[in-house]
Design an enzyme around this catalytic site. Structure first.
Site, PDB file in Angstrom:
ATOM      1  N   GLY A   1       0.779  -1.244   0.000  1.00 11.50           N
ATOM      2  CA  GLY A   1       0.000   0.000   0.000  1.00 11.50           C
ATOM      3  C   GLY A   1       0.805   1.285   0.000  1.00 11.50           C
TER       4      GLY A   1
ATOM      5  CG  ASN B   1      -1.542  -0.579 -13.245  1.00 10.81           C
ATOM      6  OD1 ASN B   1      -1.602  -0.700 -12.019  1.00 10.81           O
ATOM      7  ND2 ASN B   1      -0.738  -1.327 -13.991  1.00 10.81           N
TER       8      ASN B   1
ATOM      9  CG  HIS C   1       4.250  -1.989 -15.010  1.00 11.84           C
ATOM     10  ND1 HIS C   1       3.793  -3.214 -14.569  1.00 11.84           N
ATOM     11  CD2 HIS C   1       5.418  -2.229 -15.648  1.00 11.84           C
ATOM     12  CE1 HIS C   1       4.648  -4.146 -14.947  1.00 11.84           C
ATOM     13  NE2 HIS C   1       5.641  -3.577 -15.598  1.00 11.84           N
TER      14      HIS C   1
HETATM   15  C1  GAR Z   1       4.105  -1.160  -7.089  1.00 15.98           C
HETATM   16  O1  GAR Z   1       5.494  -1.166  -7.284  1.00 15.98           O
HETATM   17  C2  GAR Z   1       3.367  -1.221  -8.410  1.00 15.98           C
HETATM   18  O2  GAR Z   1       4.042  -0.566  -9.427  1.00 15.98           O
HETATM   19  C3  GAR Z   1       3.324  -2.708  -8.657  1.00 15.98           C
HETATM   20  O3  GAR Z   1       3.053  -3.263  -7.400  1.00 15.98           O
HETATM   21  C4  GAR Z   1       3.673  -2.457  -6.415  1.00 15.98           C
HETATM   22  C5  GAR Z   1       2.677  -2.200  -5.311  1.00 15.98           C
HETATM   23  O4  GAR Z   1       3.300  -1.613  -4.214  1.00 15.98           O
HETATM   24  N1  GAR Z   1       2.316  -3.040  -9.606  1.00 15.98           N
HETATM   25  C6  GAR Z   1       2.471  -3.968 -10.526  1.00 15.98           C
HETATM   26  O5  GAR Z   1       3.464  -4.649 -10.639  1.00 15.98           O
HETATM   27  C7  GAR Z   1       1.279  -4.140 -11.468  1.00 15.98           C
HETATM   28  N2  GAR Z   1       1.669  -4.770 -12.667  1.00 15.98           N
HETATM   29  P1  GAR Z   1       2.459  -0.899  -3.088  1.00 15.98           P
HETATM   30  O6  GAR Z   1       1.420  -1.911  -2.606  1.00 15.98           O
HETATM   31  O7  GAR Z   1       3.462  -0.577  -2.031  1.00 15.98           O
HETATM   32  O8  GAR Z   1       1.829   0.318  -3.684  1.00 15.98           O
END
Ligand code: GAR
Length: 203
Positions: free
Chosen positions: A17, A114, A116
């Site tokens: 999060g 989104n 990424h």
């Molecule tokens: C983030 O780094 C986001 O870019 C990635 O998940 C992480 C979530 O972190 N998303 C993906 O890889 C989607 N393809 P968070 O829960 O700390 O925000």
């Protein structure tokens, strides 16, 4: 005089999060003229739901259904219903690790974004920072993009480059990419709102 209401964000995530926290702080601090209307997660014990509680924001775990990489039809309908009930204008994916299908996307046309952790179209999919390291690229980064039915294939809105440093491990590189994400995501959503690309649905 009638004052326009703020853009209402529905944030969905599966993980710790940190992007959600950056968005919620930017909303609270006034740097992002929007409000988080609801936080949803497919992981009951996720950090994102705990953080939402810390901000005193409505947050819900919704069962994802029987598949591992997508929502099943009933789950998808529950997510759409929860977002509609919260009168969400924009769906903000923040580490949501499931593919969204056409039925979900058509409920929020042009309103799902989104972030990424790579410079798309390089390294879509999982553990993109590790893919970058394995390929030996010298620059990677993060991308904010519109969501379509493909895996990280939607049109790119904004990117931030992050250099790969000598001696980087998957962990150190991922952390630096996430630092960049925490700046890029609120900034990009703010820009889209200022330009009128994202606005309250009723205005
Ligand atoms: C983030 O780094 C986001 O870019 C990635 O998940 C992480 C979530 O972190 N998303 C993906 O890889 C989607 N393809 P968070 O829960 O700390 O925000």
């Amino acid at each position: 005089m009638c004052s326009e209401r703020k853009v209402r964000l529905g944030v969905i995530g599966s993980g710790k999060g940190s992007n959600f926290v950056a968005l919620a702080q930017a909303c609270r601090g006034g740097n992002l003229v929007a409000e988080v209307a609801v936080v949803l997660s497919d992981v009951a014990e996720s950090g994102i739901l705990k953080h939402a509680g810390g901000f005193d924001l409505p947050a819900r775990f919704i069962e994802p259904g029987k598949f591992r990489t997508k929502l099943d039809d009933a789950a998808e309908a529950s997510y759409v219903a929860a977002l509609r009930e919260a009168r969400v204008d924009v769906v903000v994916l923040a580490g949501f690790m499931r593919i969204l299908k056409g039925t979900f996307l058509s409920a929020f046309p042009g309103r799902v974004i989104n972030i990424h952790p790579a410079l798309l179209p390089s390294f879509p999919g999982l553990a993109s920072w590790k893919q970058a390291l394995d390929h030996g690229v010298k620059v990677t980064g993060c991308t904010v993009h519109w969501v379509d039915q493909g895996i990280d294939t939607g049109r790119i809105i904004a990117q931030q480059a992050v250099p790969v440093l000598e001696g980087d491990t998957a962990e150190t590189l991922h952390e630096r990419i996430q630092q960049a994400e925490r700046v890029l995501y609120p900034q990009t959503i703010g820009d889209l709102i200022r330009r009128g690309t994202l606005k309250p649905a009723s205005t």
